[in-house]
Design a protein around this motif. Structure first.
Motif, PDB file in Angstrom:
ATOM      1  N   GLU A 112       0.830  -1.207   0.000  1.00 50.48           N
ATOM      2  CA  GLU A 112       0.000   0.000   0.000  1.00 50.48           C
ATOM      3  C   GLU A 112       0.864   1.256   0.000  1.00 50.48           C
ATOM      4  N   GLY A 113       1.901   1.271   0.826  1.00 52.56           N
ATOM      5  CA  GLY A 113       2.787   2.434   0.888  1.00 52.56           C
ATOM      6  C   GLY A 113       3.520   2.661  -0.418  1.00 52.56           C
ATOM      7  N   LEU A 114       4.029   1.587  -1.015  1.00 50.41           N
ATOM      8  CA  LEU A 114       4.741   1.700  -2.289  1.00 50.41           C
ATOM      9  C   LEU A 114       3.798   2.197  -3.379  1.00 50.41           C
ATOM     10  N   LYS A 115       2.590   1.657  -3.418  1.00 49.87           N
ATOM     11  CA  LYS A 115       1.606   2.088  -4.421  1.00 49.87           C
ATOM     12  C   LYS A 115       1.300   3.579  -4.263  1.00 49.87           C
ATOM     13  N   GLU A 116       1.105   4.026  -3.025  1.00 49.05           N
ATOM     14  CA  GLU A 116       0.810   5.436  -2.768  1.00 49.05           C
ATOM     15  C   GLU A 116       1.967   6.334  -3.215  1.00 49.05           C
TER      16      GLU A 116
END
Length: 104
Positions: A70-74
């Protein structure tokens, strides 16, 4: 090999991405308990000859997969957003550079 010892290959999948002087390795591995984890390695040439490398490694465990993803996608979405706004800003400034204010 000592008697009773089994050989074990804990590497399940590997993907290498070459990018200039750096190579990124994404390696899926398994633990003795058959849990999967990910190692991300950055390998960078230290010498022009390419015979010495500097390596940095991150271990990512199953309990962190979702949060990391989720963090990488954001972050990647934000980079795309910033690039698009930068391109717009560059296009706008280029357009203004073509204007001769003495002609106005």
């Amino acid at each position: 090999m000592r008697e009773g010892m089994e050989t074990r290959n804990d590497e399940v999948f590997s993907k290498a991405i070459r990018a200039g002087k750096r190579t990124y390795f994404f390696d899926i591995k398994s633990t003795r308990g058959n849990d999967l984890y990910l190692t991300i390695t950055e390998s960078k040439r230290k010498t022009p000859e390419g015979n010495q490398y500097e390596k940095h490694k991150i271990f990512l465990y199953k309990e962190d997969f979702d949060k990391f993803s989720e963090g990488l996608k954001e972050v990647l979405e934000k980079i795309t957003e910033l690039r698009e706004s930068q391109e717009y800003a560059l296009e706008t400034s280029d357009d203004l550079a073509d204007i001769n204010f003495e002609d106005l």
